[in-house]
Motif scaffolding. Sequence first.
Motif, short mmCIF file in Angstrom:
data_model
loop_
_atom_site.label_atom_id
_atom_site.label_comp_id
_atom_site.label_asym_id
_atom_site.label_seq_id
_atom_site.Cartn_x
_atom_site.Cartn_y
_atom_site.Cartn_z
N LEU A 1 0.80 -1.22 0.00
CA LEU A 1 0.00 0.00 0.00
C LEU A 1 0.84 1.27 0.00
O LEU A 1 0.33 2.35 -0.34
CB LEU A 1 -0.95 0.00 1.20
CG LEU A 1 -2.13 -0.98 1.09
CD1 LEU A 1 -2.92 -1.04 2.40
CD2 LEU A 1 -3.07 -0.57 -0.05
N GLU B 1 0.80 3.46 -2.95
CA GLU B 1 -0.52 4.06 -3.17
C GLU B 1 -0.77 5.24 -2.23
O GLU B 1 -1.87 5.77 -2.15
CB GLU B 1 -1.62 3.01 -2.95
CG GLU B 1 -1.53 1.79 -3.86
CD GLU B 1 -1.72 2.17 -5.34
OE1 GLU B 1 -2.48 3.12 -5.61
OE2 GLU B 1 -1.10 1.53 -6.19
N THR C 1 0.16 -5.60 -6.89
CA THR C 1 0.00 -4.30 -7.55
C THR C 1 -1.47 -3.92 -7.81
O THR C 1 -1.93 -2.87 -7.38
CB THR C 1 0.80 -4.29 -8.87
OG1 THR C 1 2.12 -4.73 -8.56
CG2 THR C 1 0.86 -2.90 -9.47
N ARG C 2 -2.19 -4.79 -8.52
CA ARG C 2 -3.58 -4.44 -8.87
C ARG C 2 -4.44 -4.34 -7.61
O ARG C 2 -5.23 -3.42 -7.44
CB ARG C 2 -4.18 -5.52 -9.78
CG ARG C 2 -4.11 -5.17 -11.25
CD ARG C 2 -4.58 -6.34 -12.10
NE ARG C 2 -3.76 -7.52 -11.83
CZ ARG C 2 -4.22 -8.75 -11.67
NH1 ARG C 2 -5.48 -9.01 -11.74
NH2 ARG C 2 -3.39 -9.76 -11.42
N ALA D 1 -3.59 -3.78 -4.51
CA ALA D 1 -3.25 -2.65 -3.64
C ALA D 1 -3.97 -1.40 -4.13
O ALA D 1 -4.48 -0.60 -3.34
CB ALA D 1 -1.74 -2.43 -3.61
N ARG D 2 -4.03 -1.25 -5.45
CA ARG D 2 -4.74 -0.10 -6.01
C ARG D 2 -6.22 -0.16 -5.61
O ARG D 2 -6.83 0.83 -5.25
CB ARG D 2 -4.58 -0.11 -7.53
CG ARG D 2 -4.70 1.26 -8.17
CD ARG D 2 -4.24 1.22 -9.62
NE ARG D 2 -2.86 0.81 -9.75
CZ ARG D 2 -2.39 0.00 -10.71
NH1 ARG D 2 -3.21 -0.51 -11.61
NH2 ARG D 2 -1.12 -0.32 -10.76
N GLN D 3 -6.78 -1.37 -5.67
CA GLN D 3 -8.20 -1.52 -5.30
C GLN D 3 -8.43 -1.22 -3.83
O GLN D 3 -9.41 -0.57 -3.46
CB GLN D 3 -8.69 -2.93 -5.65
CG GLN D 3 -8.74 -3.17 -7.15
CD GLN D 3 -8.99 -4.64 -7.50
OE1 GLN D 3 -9.45 -5.42 -6.67
NE2 GLN D 3 -8.70 -5.02 -8.73
N ALA E 1 -6.62 0.80 -2.03
CA ALA E 1 -6.45 2.25 -1.84
C ALA E 1 -7.71 2.98 -2.28
O ALA E 1 -8.16 3.92 -1.61
CB ALA E 1 -5.22 2.73 -2.61
N THR E 2 -8.29 2.54 -3.38
CA THR E 2 -9.53 3.18 -3.87
C THR E 2 -10.65 3.00 -2.86
O THR E 2 -11.39 3.93 -2.54
CB THR E 2 -9.93 2.57 -5.24
OG1 THR E 2 -8.83 2.73 -6.13
CG2 THR E 2 -11.17 3.23 -5.81
N ARG F 1 -9.93 5.20 0.23
CA ARG F 1 -10.17 6.63 -0.03
C ARG F 1 -11.67 6.92 -0.11
O ARG F 1 -12.14 7.93 0.38
CB ARG F 1 -9.45 7.06 -1.32
CG ARG F 1 -7.98 7.40 -1.06
CD ARG F 1 -7.37 8.17 -2.22
NE ARG F 1 -7.10 7.28 -3.34
CZ ARG F 1 -5.94 6.64 -3.50
NH1 ARG F 1 -4.96 6.81 -2.65
NH2 ARG F 1 -5.78 5.83 -4.53
#
Length: 474
Positions: A30, A33, A458-459, A461-463, A465-466, A469
């Motif tokens: 994370l 991100e 990678t993918r 972690a982005r999810q 973070a989204t 947020r």
Amino acid sequence: MKLLAVASEGFPFVKTGGLADVVGALPAALAPEGVGVTTLLPGYPAVMAALGPVQSVESLADIFGAPARLVRATAAGRDVIALDAPQFFGRAGSPYLAPGGMDWPDNAQRFAALARAAAHAAQSMGFDALHVHDWQAGLAPAYLRFASSRVPTLFTIHNLAFQGQFPADVFGMLGLPAEAFRTEGLEYFGQVGYLKAGVWFADRVNTVSPGYAAEICTPQWGMGLDGLLRGRGRDVSGILNGLDTDEWNPAADPHIVARYDAADVTPRALNKAKLQARMGLAIAPHAPLFAFVGRLAWQKGVDLILEALPAILDNGAQLAFLGSGETALEARVRGATGAQLGRVGSHVGFDEGLARLCYAGADSILMPSRFEPCGLGQLCALRYGAPPVVARVGGLADTVIDANEMALAAGVGTGLNFAPVSQEMLASAITRAIALYRDGENWPRLQANAMASDVSWTRSARQYATLLRGMLRG
Ligand SMILES: Nc1ncnc2c1ncn2[C@@H]1O[C@H](COP(=O)(O)OP(=O)(O)O[C@H]2O[C@H](CO)[C@@H](O)[C@H](O)[C@H]2O)[C@@H](O)[C@H]1O
């Protein structure tokens, strides 16, 4: 964003299974991100020892009858807070089980203490959000809710089968208002449900694969909570686990005999020979070698492997088991080993190095799980070039592409899937795997595809973070 994560285990400090891997990997995943993770763990002796010199950051005057403190340190590249409460966590052995294999009799207090400490730290130490893992931390969103806290919470279910249910009289000691003990709260069929508390009180709920997120909303796999989960609608989601690909890297793994990468897998043969030796198997370079690594539990379909043994042995293949768990299954695994010396090998116990040798030396990893929230074994198998044979359920279905005719022609297969989950279908998948292994041409492609799979964080972690947020926005 400053995120506090709370869990009962986290690699490399304390691990009994996949939960620890995920909790240990998320901070590094994370960070890119923009999410800085601090992890709160129980102060087990192993955790306190690994942290070394600590800074005392909070004292908790009375946590279920005794004082405790929160201590903080950076260790193994992670920012960790430990709940130093020797009355609850200062004991050797398993985090969950007393010697003899029964739950610690005070688990209700121990993990209520963990959750209460997490809720306290989340508020008093300026965190933006709290990430709560599994039932052991499940009360934390309840404590925050009744403290009228504004710190948003994400509850991650790693396995709905473990729900942390305790008799109703436990409720009195939790220090929560009476209104918490309702169906619209943490009451669960007349008992106190720690996982239920997480599902009910957290702002968002997720689990560790999209497939399992869908399954747990059905009566078949909802384990009594499907109605509640369906009711939470879009607050429930699934994000696949990944692997820390630096930690799990066959090119740099210190636990294996010969390191290798996708460009040249020939050194795997040395790992295979070593694994055969460690497991008491005949040193047979050309015998297809299957391995199972995991808890010896009904969930994992270990009984199905034992019943499907003829498909392995009659085809000249070998099998290695590494795991511990249910006493009856441990006995059956030992029994099969004794009955098939040289062809079935086993190690009953927990051994991180041997697990890695299994992934690096076996030709294929078996995961015939009846249900599997995500599964990490198959990700390790892909990464280490041991195309897995998996049941088409939950996260296994989401991560392994079956090498059927079309997939082989298209060059996309990464392992073998089967459904429904039965001994017969497992046997047939094993037979198919052995045929592929022996035909010589397709197996190296399958292995290469497996190793080319993106099993990193990678993918996902982005999810995460989204999702996090989105929680901060309300
Ligand atoms: N005897 C042994 N010796 C050494 N290593 C061993 C071992 N037994 C297991 N392991 C290791 O522990 C991990 C097991 O992870 P899994 O995700 O496959 O299962 P688990 O059921 O614990 O996790 C639950 O949580 C995780 C995390 O979310 C979900 O992926 C999963 O579906 C869910 O059941 C792997 O790293 C494996 O190598």
